[in-house]
Every structure is written in C-alpha cells, then in structure tokens.
Motif scaffolding. Structure first.
Motif, PDB file in Angstrom:
ATOM      1  N   VAL A 105       0.829  -1.203   0.000  1.00 19.65           N
ATOM      2  CA  VAL A 105       0.000   0.000   0.000  1.00 19.65           C
ATOM      3  C   VAL A 105       0.868   1.260   0.000  1.00 19.65           C
ATOM      4  O   VAL A 105       0.527   2.267  -0.632  1.00 19.65           O
ATOM      5  CB  VAL A 105      -0.955  -0.001   1.205  1.00 19.65           C
ATOM      6  CG1 VAL A 105      -1.738   1.303   1.289  1.00 19.65           C
ATOM      7  CG2 VAL A 105      -1.915  -1.179   1.119  1.00 19.65           C
ATOM      8  N   ARG A 120       0.154   6.616   6.528  1.00 23.42           N
ATOM      9  CA  ARG A 120      -0.872   6.756   5.497  1.00 23.42           C
ATOM     10  C   ARG A 120      -1.303   5.388   4.983  1.00 23.42           C
ATOM     11  O   ARG A 120      -2.484   5.171   4.685  1.00 23.42           O
ATOM     12  CB  ARG A 120      -0.336   7.622   4.344  1.00 23.42           C
ATOM     13  CG  ARG A 120      -1.307   7.776   3.186  1.00 23.42           C
ATOM     14  CD  ARG A 120      -2.624   8.365   3.627  1.00 23.42           C
ATOM     15  NE  ARG A 120      -3.656   8.213   2.608  1.00 23.42           N
ATOM     16  CZ  ARG A 120      -4.926   7.997   2.861  1.00 23.42           C
ATOM     17  NH1 ARG A 120      -5.361   7.890   4.130  1.00 23.42           N
ATOM     18  NH2 ARG A 120      -5.789   7.877   1.892  1.00 23.42           N
ATOM     19  N   GLU A 123      -3.765   4.021   7.388  1.00 25.49           N
ATOM     20  CA  GLU A 123      -5.044   4.727   7.262  1.00 25.49           C
ATOM     21  C   GLU A 123      -5.840   4.182   6.074  1.00 25.49           C
ATOM     22  O   GLU A 123      -7.057   3.965   6.177  1.00 25.49           O
ATOM     23  CB  GLU A 123      -4.795   6.227   7.078  1.00 25.49           C
ATOM     24  CG  GLU A 123      -4.268   6.929   8.312  1.00 25.49           C
ATOM     25  CD  GLU A 123      -3.915   8.383   8.022  1.00 25.49           C
ATOM     26  OE1 GLU A 123      -4.032   8.796   6.844  1.00 25.49           O
ATOM     27  OE2 GLU A 123      -3.520   9.093   8.959  1.00 25.49           O
ATOM     28  N   ALA A 124      -5.144   3.958   4.950  1.00 25.97           N
ATOM     29  CA  ALA A 124      -5.825   3.427   3.764  1.00 25.97           C
ATOM     30  C   ALA A 124      -6.327   2.012   4.008  1.00 25.97           C
ATOM     31  O   ALA A 124      -7.426   1.646   3.570  1.00 25.97           O
ATOM     32  CB  ALA A 124      -4.883   3.458   2.561  1.00 25.97           C
ATOM     33  N   GLN A 127      -9.456   2.087   5.919  1.00 27.27           N
ATOM     34  CA  GLN A 127     -10.595   2.463   5.090  1.00 27.27           C
ATOM     35  C   GLN A 127     -11.303   1.242   4.505  1.00 27.27           C
ATOM     36  O   GLN A 127     -12.520   1.244   4.319  1.00 27.27           O
ATOM     37  CB  GLN A 127     -10.148   3.358   3.934  1.00 27.27           C
ATOM     38  CG  GLN A 127      -9.928   4.809   4.285  1.00 27.27           C
ATOM     39  CD  GLN A 127      -9.577   5.617   3.050  1.00 27.27           C
ATOM     40  OE1 GLN A 127      -8.421   5.679   2.640  1.00 27.27           O
ATOM     41  NE2 GLN A 127     -10.571   6.232   2.451  1.00 27.27           N
ATOM     42  N   ALA A 152      -6.966  -0.223  -1.365  1.00 30.48           N
ATOM     43  CA  ALA A 152      -6.276   0.632  -0.397  1.00 30.48           C
ATOM     44  C   ALA A 152      -5.028   1.258  -1.011  1.00 30.48           C
ATOM     45  O   ALA A 152      -4.729   2.444  -0.783  1.00 30.48           O
ATOM     46  CB  ALA A 152      -5.897  -0.177   0.841  1.00 30.48           C
ATOM     47  N   LEU A 155      -6.028   4.103  -3.159  1.00 22.67           N
ATOM     48  CA  LEU A 155      -6.568   5.234  -2.409  1.00 22.67           C
ATOM     49  C   LEU A 155      -5.507   5.951  -1.574  1.00 22.67           C
ATOM     50  O   LEU A 155      -5.690   7.123  -1.211  1.00 22.67           O
ATOM     51  CB  LEU A 155      -7.688   4.756  -1.479  1.00 22.67           C
ATOM     52  CG  LEU A 155      -9.014   4.353  -2.130  1.00 22.67           C
ATOM     53  CD1 LEU A 155      -9.889   3.615  -1.127  1.00 22.67           C
ATOM     54  CD2 LEU A 155      -9.743   5.574  -2.670  1.00 22.67           C
ATOM     55  N   ALA A 156      -4.415   5.270  -1.263  1.00 19.11           N
ATOM     56  CA  ALA A 156      -3.416   5.812  -0.332  1.00 19.11           C
ATOM     57  C   ALA A 156      -2.894   7.192  -0.723  1.00 19.11           C
ATOM     58  O   ALA A 156      -2.752   8.063   0.148  1.00 19.11           O
ATOM     59  CB  ALA A 156      -2.269   4.823  -0.168  1.00 19.11           C
ATOM     60  N   ARG A 158      -4.405   9.499  -2.010  1.00 17.04           N
ATOM     61  CA  ARG A 158      -5.568  10.397  -2.044  1.00 17.04           C
ATOM     62  C   ARG A 158      -5.768  10.984  -3.445  1.00 17.04           C
ATOM     63  O   ARG A 158      -5.782  12.213  -3.636  1.00 17.04           O
ATOM     64  CB  ARG A 158      -5.442  11.510  -1.009  1.00 17.04           C
ATOM     65  CG  ARG A 158      -5.432  11.012   0.432  1.00 17.04           C
ATOM     66  CD  ARG A 158      -5.554  12.173   1.397  1.00 17.04           C
ATOM     67  NE  ARG A 158      -5.665  11.714   2.776  1.00 17.04           N
ATOM     68  CZ  ARG A 158      -4.626  11.627   3.621  1.00 17.04           C
ATOM     69  NH1 ARG A 158      -3.408  11.965   3.212  1.00 17.04           N
ATOM     70  NH2 ARG A 158      -4.800  11.199   4.854  1.00 17.04           N
ATOM     71  N   SER A 190     -14.475   8.490  -0.177  1.00 18.73           N
ATOM     72  CA  SER A 190     -13.223   9.105  -0.627  1.00 18.73           C
ATOM     73  C   SER A 190     -13.456  10.420  -1.366  1.00 18.73           C
ATOM     74  O   SER A 190     -12.581  11.283  -1.390  1.00 18.73           O
ATOM     75  CB  SER A 190     -12.454   8.137  -1.533  1.00 18.73           C
ATOM     76  OG  SER A 190     -13.026   8.081  -2.836  1.00 18.73           O
TER      77      SER A 190
END
Length: 373
Positions: A105, A120, A123-124, A127, A152, A155-156, A158, A190
């Motif tokens: 990730v 981060r 965090e992903a 999610q 994930a 998305l990491a 952002r 997101s």
C-alpha cells in the motif's frame, strides 16, 4: 452534477494504425461520482480507461484532469501516469508478492517521508477494513482480501480520480456482491471521481451514478441507471440489460397489432416493419380464468426455473396466424404455475418498446426514471 474532474472529448484510438477500437468518445466524471463504462467484451471500454490513466498514448481527442489538459492527440501532449494523480485497480490486483500488505500500500507514496508513508498506508488499510493484515503477505490473503488491499493502495495517495478495470470479475459470485458493496461505500467516502469498467449490467446498475453504454468503440447511450434501463434508445441497449421477448409487426395508423394486443407506435409511418420488445418482468402471467382488463393470450407453461426471489417461466402460445410464440415471464408474485399449466398472458402497452430497422427509436418508458447522480 458537480464540477467535472475527469473529462474526455472526442477520444479515438486505433491499434496498428488500422483497427479502430474507440471512436469519437466523450464523457465527464464529477467529484464523488461513480461512472461505469459498460459494454460487451472488445467494445473498447478498457482502452478508454487506459487512455485516461496514461497507459496508452492518446491519438485523437483530448483528456483533462481537474481542468488541466493531460493528453491531446493533436498537439502530442501526454503526461505520464505517475503525474496524473489517479488511482488504478485492475482485476488481477497486481500486488507485489515479496512485500507485506502495508508495504504494498505504501509503494506509491515515495514522495512522503518514511514514517508518514507507513501511517498513510495504515489509514488506507483501515478504510477498507484490512488494518489487521498490515504485516501479512499477499499469498496468505483470500481473493476478496487482495482486492481490498489493491483498493487501499490506489486510495493511499488520495487521488482525485479512481480508475477500476473489471475489479470484481475474479471473485466468486457471493463474495463479489459483498466486495462491491464495500467498495461502493469506500469510493463514495473518498470523494474521488471514479470511472469503473465492467461488462456486467447488474454490477453497473448497482455501482453507478451514471452509465456509459458502449458498442464497437462508440457511445450508445448514457444516463442514470434507471434511465438507461427504462428508456433504451436502441434495440442493442434494450437487449443488453436483460433477456427480452420479441415480436414483429407492421405499423398501421400509429399502432402495431400483436398477439398481446395493440401497441402504440405513433412515431412510425403506416407500413413500417418494426420489432416490439418487452422484458420478461413486464409480461403478466395469470390463471387462465383470471383475465385482467387487458388482452389475454392463452399459453402453456413449458419450463419453470426458481431464481431466488423470482421465478423464470417459459411459456408457449399460438398467434392468430398459427405461429408459435416462445416467451419468458419473470415473476415474484404468489401465482406459481407448474409445467403443463394453462395460463393467460397480458402486457401493458406502456411497458413495450418499438424499434425500427435503424434500431434508434424508442416507444415509451417502463417507468419514470429516478436519477441517483
């Protein structure tokens, strides 16, 4: 719709300079919106996604991200994928087998300091409900868990745009339903503009705020799921979303005579040869002595299949000219006829579509569409 984040204008692409796989294609995806590219295999939908990602060099048209032109076929402008700030998820997940879940990730977070990359990544993973597997390796995960990790990873960083190419096709049916439901929630939270490629109409209708239906590299129809299902603009669009029943007839004075009663076709001149199409759920099946106010066609049940919340019933009827009519009925009502039973069929004229040879005319909608965009 919100501000366009991903925009494609007049995009065209050919392989080997000869085989045109995408022609004059345009779309726009807003922030927080999920748009599905839908169509049969080989229609060009994955090529559109790869062009948006920068994995293919744009030959014709223009692509914009957040108002900036990132690819232009005329000028030759073409930003590489790593500069487009898009998240990518493919059907094979493409996880690195020698890296832990957390390091997979964090792989795309090279611009962040080491301690921030790890934070981060966690965090992903949180999610998508995979924070507890940060130290695991991909081979120890199920297919559904690997898909979550791939999501994930995308998305990491952002990204403002998420691009997903058949992300659920490798999962078994039961798991696929759960994973796409979870993915829908994650994508909506997101706020990214999401373009998802699929060949599955049910999946598109479940996931999408808007659907872009493609055939042979071209856009056939676009709109909210309820609209493209209820207001198909062509025979292809009508058939792609479900099984259909089909009758043929000749227009006379704005009507088509069918064994199930007259169907309005005011947009076609008298003498036009047309097709009358209606979905199995639009055909009512009742006991032969339970005739409704509409025309009832006697028929015999030849097959009954139980498909969860509904039954798919195949019936055989005979038209006035002696032609055999093999029709399908989809019902979840209390009436459950057995094979060999005599039944009556009726059709609400407002639930049928009339198409001519050009396949580009529509009769009336099944229901008023409700936009979920």
């Amino acid at each position: 719709m919100s501000e366009i984040i991903l925009g494609l204008e007049g995009v065209g692409h050919s392989y080997d300079g000869v085989v045109e796989v995408v022609s004059g294609f345009s779309l726009g995806v807003g922030a927080g919106e999920i748009v599905c590219l839908l169509g049969p295999s080989g229609c060009g939908k994955s090529t559109v996604l790869r062009l948006a990602a920068g994995l293919e060099t744009l030959q014709r048209g223009r692509i914009q991200l957040r108002g900036e032109t990132v690819a232009d076929g005329e000028s030759g402008v073409s930003q590489p994928p790593e500069r487009r700030n898009v998240g990518l998820v493919f059907q094979d997940f493409a996880l690195f087998p020698h890296l832990t879940v957390a390091r997979n990730v964090a792989f795309g977070l090279a611009d962040l300091p080491e301690h921030q990359r790890g934070q981060r990544a966690l965090e992903a993973l949180a999610q998508v409900g995979m924070a507890g597997y940060a130290g695991s390796y991909p081979h120890a995960l199920s297919g559904g868990q690997q898909q979550r990790v791939a999501l994930a990873r995308a998305l990491a960083p952002r990204p403002s745009v998420m691009l997903l190419d058949e992300p659920f096709s490798g999962l078994d049916a039961r798991l696929r339903e759960q994973i796409r439901d979870d993915t829908l929630r994650v994508l909506k939270r997101s706020g990214a503009a999401t373009l998802l490629v699929t060949h599955d109409p049910e999946e598109a209708m479940f996931m999408a705020d808007r659907i872009y239906l493609m055939q042979a590299g071209k856009l056939i129809q676009s709109g909210p799921p309820a609209e493209v299902y209820a207001r198909p603009n062509s025979e292809f669009a009508a058939k792609f979303f479900s099984n259909i029943n089909e009758l043929e007839g000749i227009v006379q004075n704005g009507w088509v005579a069918t064994p199930l009663g007259p169907i309005p076709a005011a947009q076609w001149p008298s003498g036009s040869s047309v097709k009358v199409i209606f979905r199995p759920e639009c055909l009512d099946c009742v006991p032969i002595n339970g005739a409704s106010g509409r025309a009832v066609l006697p028929a015999t049940v030849t097959e009954v299949r139980f498909i969860g919340v509904a039954r798919l019933i195949r019936v055989l009827a005979t038209a006035e000219n002696g032609a055999a009519l093999d029709l399908q009925v989809r019902t979840s009502g209390a009436f459950a006829p057995e094979v060999g039973a005599k039944v009556g069929l009726s059709l609400d004229p407002a639930r049928a579509f009339v198409f001519g040879p050009a396949q580009n005319a529509m009769q009336t909608p099944l229901a008023e569409p409700r936009s979920n965009a």
